[in-house]
Design a protein around this motif. Structure first.
Motif, PDB file in Angstrom:
ATOM      1  N   GLY A 126       0.583  -1.280   0.002  1.00  0.00           N
ATOM      2  CA  GLY A 126      -0.371   0.001  -0.256  1.00  0.00           C
ATOM      3  C   GLY A 126       0.468   1.164   0.475  1.00  0.00           C
ATOM      4  N   GLY A 127       2.673   0.925   0.112  1.00  0.00           N
ATOM      5  CA  GLY A 127       3.318   1.939   0.572  1.00  0.00           C
ATOM      6  C   GLY A 127       3.784   2.086  -0.918  1.00  0.00           C
ATOM      7  N   ASP A 128       5.728   2.449  -0.783  1.00  0.00           N
ATOM      8  CA  ASP A 128       6.420   2.194  -1.408  1.00  0.00           C
ATOM      9  C   ASP A 128       7.009   0.341  -1.011  1.00  0.00           C
ATOM     10  N   ASP A 129       6.577  -0.192  -0.319  1.00  0.00           N
ATOM     11  CA  ASP A 129       7.493  -1.757  -0.048  1.00  0.00           C
ATOM     12  C   ASP A 129       6.510  -2.579  -1.311  1.00  0.00           C
ATOM     13  N   ALA A 130       7.777  -3.309  -1.274  1.00  0.00           N
ATOM     14  CA  ALA A 130       7.293  -4.690  -2.060  1.00  0.00           C
ATOM     15  C   ALA A 130       7.289  -5.648  -0.767  1.00  0.00           C
ATOM     16  N   ILE A 131       6.751  -6.657  -1.392  1.00  0.00           N
ATOM     17  CA  ILE A 131       5.891  -7.672  -0.403  1.00  0.00           C
ATOM     18  C   ILE A 131       5.958  -9.424  -0.689  1.00  0.00           C
ATOM     19  N   LEU A 132       6.850 -10.461  -0.742  1.00  0.00           N
ATOM     20  CA  LEU A 132       7.186 -11.769  -1.343  1.00  0.00           C
ATOM     21  C   LEU A 132       6.265 -12.509  -0.493  1.00  0.00           C
ATOM     22  N   LEU A 133       5.615 -12.589  -0.724  1.00  0.00           N
ATOM     23  CA  LEU A 133       4.573 -14.290  -0.324  1.00  0.00           C
ATOM     24  C   LEU A 133       5.111 -15.122  -0.628  1.00  0.00           C
ATOM     25  N   VAL A 134       5.535 -16.194   0.575  1.00  0.00           N
ATOM     26  CA  VAL A 134       5.646 -17.770   0.076  1.00  0.00           C
ATOM     27  C   VAL A 134       4.342 -18.461  -0.280  1.00  0.00           C
ATOM     28  N   GLN A 135       4.421 -19.021  -1.214  1.00  0.00           N
ATOM     29  CA  GLN A 135       3.490 -20.102  -1.890  1.00  0.00           C
ATOM     30  C   GLN A 135       3.477 -21.342  -0.994  1.00  0.00           C
ATOM     31  N   GLU A 136       5.203 -21.228  -1.430  1.00  0.00           N
ATOM     32  CA  GLU A 136       5.574 -23.342  -1.411  1.00  0.00           C
ATOM     33  C   GLU A 136       6.592 -23.622  -0.959  1.00  0.00           C
ATOM     34  N   VAL A 137       6.588 -24.516   0.051  1.00  0.00           N
ATOM     35  CA  VAL A 137       8.436 -24.793   0.049  1.00  0.00           C
ATOM     36  C   VAL A 137       9.056 -26.371  -0.327  1.00  0.00           C
ATOM     37  N   LEU A 138       9.626 -26.538  -1.653  1.00  0.00           N
ATOM     38  CA  LEU A 138       9.947 -26.998  -1.728  1.00  0.00           C
ATOM     39  C   LEU A 138      11.381 -27.969  -1.764  1.00  0.00           C
ATOM     40  N   ALA A 139      11.458 -29.738  -1.619  1.00  0.00           N
ATOM     41  CA  ALA A 139      12.519 -30.027  -0.827  1.00  0.00           C
ATOM     42  C   ALA A 139      13.750 -30.474  -2.137  1.00  0.00           C
ATOM     43  N   LEU A 140      14.516 -30.673  -1.452  1.00  0.00           N
ATOM     44  CA  LEU A 140      15.643 -31.816  -2.282  1.00  0.00           C
ATOM     45  C   LEU A 140      15.514 -32.718  -1.957  1.00  0.00           C
ATOM     46  N   ALA A 141      15.899 -33.264  -3.338  1.00  0.00           N
ATOM     47  CA  ALA A 141      16.298 -34.772  -3.162  1.00  0.00           C
ATOM     48  C   ALA A 141      17.821 -34.843  -3.141  1.00  0.00           C
ATOM     49  N   PRO A 142      18.929 -35.733  -2.445  1.00  0.00           N
ATOM     50  CA  PRO A 142      20.024 -36.495  -1.794  1.00  0.00           C
ATOM     51  C   PRO A 142      21.026 -36.595  -3.200  1.00  0.00           C
ATOM     52  N   ASP A 143      20.103 -36.982  -4.632  1.00  0.00           N
ATOM     53  CA  ASP A 143      20.897 -37.230  -6.094  1.00  0.00           C
ATOM     54  C   ASP A 143      21.058 -35.794  -6.079  1.00  0.00           C
TER      55      ASP A 143
END
Length: 272
Positions: free
Chosen positions: A38-55
């Motif tokens: 609503g002002g001059d700030d930008a907001i990043l909204l986390v929508q999803e967390v992605l895991a990594l596999a060992p390989d």
């Protein structure tokens, strides 16, 4: 323009679980949307967390981490499908109480965000690095592979509580933490109170003085203690040790003190 990141508690708990092993650097990815405040700030909204596999890892060490190109491509295509931007997350197990990107991170980020910029043009991709406590975080938003701006803070929303993480401290707004330690924080300041919470205190001797010292530490906000005492509770300890009764006679002093500490503060870390 200021930049903040907001993450729901469910996503934050998943993130902490994925990053919790501090025997080596850990990593995962976030898919984010973007909103204005609503002002001059930008907001990043986390929508999803992605895991990594060992390989997915080419290098996975205590002080170094590198991902396979196939993993980077998979993450980019997933973000394309969901029309989000990418946040790359990793840890610095050697850092505690403060954290910052290393020179190696800077060089790697140039290559990473050049790739993400080509795969998802028009998006502002980001990165986070967390310390070993997973309380302190530093973040950047990359507009190009070399042009970036720091993320001012990461806000975790948990019911009516908002936890704010930065590169050197964590503060909680609207939580019981502020009420519980309000009198101390007026004297020490919020930074001082959080510094107490980051201490690791060793207490040698858990009799009359030691049990009182341990109790005062945890009542003051210290969360991590090491208790050292080979002795057991005797009848002469009953009037001098806090929180003991006749049923504790013969029990190790360190275990009795540990029990009393955890009864007051269940999230304390106590080694004996």
């Amino acid at each position: 323009m200021g930049i903040r990141m907001r993450i729901l508690d469910a996503h934050h708990r998943l993130l902490l679980n994925l990053l919790s092993d501090m025997t080596r650097e850990q990593a995962c990815f976030l898919v984010c949307g973007e909103a204005g405040s609503g002002g001059d700030d930008a907001i990043l909204l986390v929508q999803e967390v992605l895991a990594l596999a060992p390989d997915d890892f080419q290098v996975h060490e205590f002080d170094q981490i590198s991902l396979a190109p196939s993993a980077m491509l998979r993450i980019a295509r997933h973000a394309q499908k969901h029309e989000g931007s990418i946040c790359m997350v990793h840890t610095h197990p050697m850092s505690k109480g403060a954290v910052a990107f290393s020179k190696a991170d800077d060089l790697g980020n140039e290559r990473t965000f050049e790739f993400f910029g080509r795969m998802l043009p028009g998006k502002s991709h980001s990165c986070l690095v967390w310390d070993q406590t997973l309380n302190c975080v530093q973040g950047r938003v990359y507009f190009t592979s070399r042009k970036w701006q720091g993320i001012e803070k990461v806000e975790v929303f948990r019911a009516e509580t908002r936890i704010t993480c930065s590169d050197s401290m964590v503060s909680q707004v609207g939580s019981t933490f502020d009420e519980q330690f309000d009198r101390q924080a007026r004297l020490l300041g919020k930074d001082g109170q959080h510094a107490l919470e980051e201490l690791r205190v060793g207490i040698v001797g858990c009799g009359g003085i030691g049990s009182i010292a341990a109790t005062l530490c945890v009542h003051s906000g210290v969360k991590e203690l090491v208790l050292v005492d080979p002795d057991q509770v005797s009848i002469s300890n009953l009037p001098r040790m806090l929180g003991v009764g006749p049923g504790d006679i013969g029990s190790p002093k360190v275990e009795v003190v540990k029990r009393n500490i955890l009864a007051h503060r269940g999230d304390a870390q106590v080694q004996t």
